[in-house]
Design an enzyme around this catalytic site. Sequence first.
Site, short mmCIF file in Angstrom:
data_model
loop_
_atom_site.label_atom_id
_atom_site.label_comp_id
_atom_site.label_asym_id
_atom_site.label_seq_id
_atom_site.Cartn_x
_atom_site.Cartn_y
_atom_site.Cartn_z
N CYS A 69 47.43 5.59 52.11
CA CYS A 69 46.70 5.40 50.84
C CYS A 69 46.15 6.74 50.34
O CYS A 69 45.24 7.30 50.96
CB CYS A 69 45.59 4.39 51.08
SG CYS A 69 44.36 4.28 49.77
N CYS A 72 42.44 6.77 49.63
CA CYS A 72 41.70 6.75 50.91
C CYS A 72 41.61 8.15 51.49
O CYS A 72 40.55 8.57 51.98
CB CYS A 72 42.40 5.84 51.92
SG CYS A 72 42.50 4.11 51.45
#
Length: 144
Positions: A69, A72
Site C-alpha cells: 500500500c 501506508c
Amino acid sequence: MEENLHIVCPHCTAVNRVPQARLREHPVCGKCGQALFTGHPVTLTDASFEKMIARNDIPVLVDFWAPWCAPCRMMAPQFEQAAADLEPLLRLAKVDTEAEQMLASRHGIRSIPTLALFKDGREIARQAGAMGAADIVRWVRSKL
C-alpha cells in the site's frame, strides 16, 4: 497514594506495574530489562494483539497497513514521528494486514491505512486514510 499503571512490554509482552508519575522516567521491563517505551511503534501479531490492547492501562493507537500500500508506506514515517511525540502517554502499534489477515478481518478493516484507537480494551475511534504526524497527534488528542 500514587496510581500504578499496567504497561505491556513491547519486547516480551510481560505486564509491568509502573507508577503513573514515573512514566516519563524511561521505565524498563521487570522481566526482560528492556525499555517499556522506545519512541517507535510496536509490531503486533495475532498472538500479541489482545494482550497489548486489553492489559495496557494507557490507550493504544493501531495502524492497520500493508507493505504493498503506497499511502501506508508514505504514512509510516509520520506514524513513527507521532510515536515519539505521544509516548509514554499512549502506545503506538502496527498490524501488517497482509501477514495478519484474520486479525484485520476480526476488526473489520476495509481500507488501509486505518488507525484504530483503543482504550480500556475496546475501540473508541477509527480513522481511514493517510495522515501526517501532526494530524495523527491532533486526532488522537481530540478523541481522548
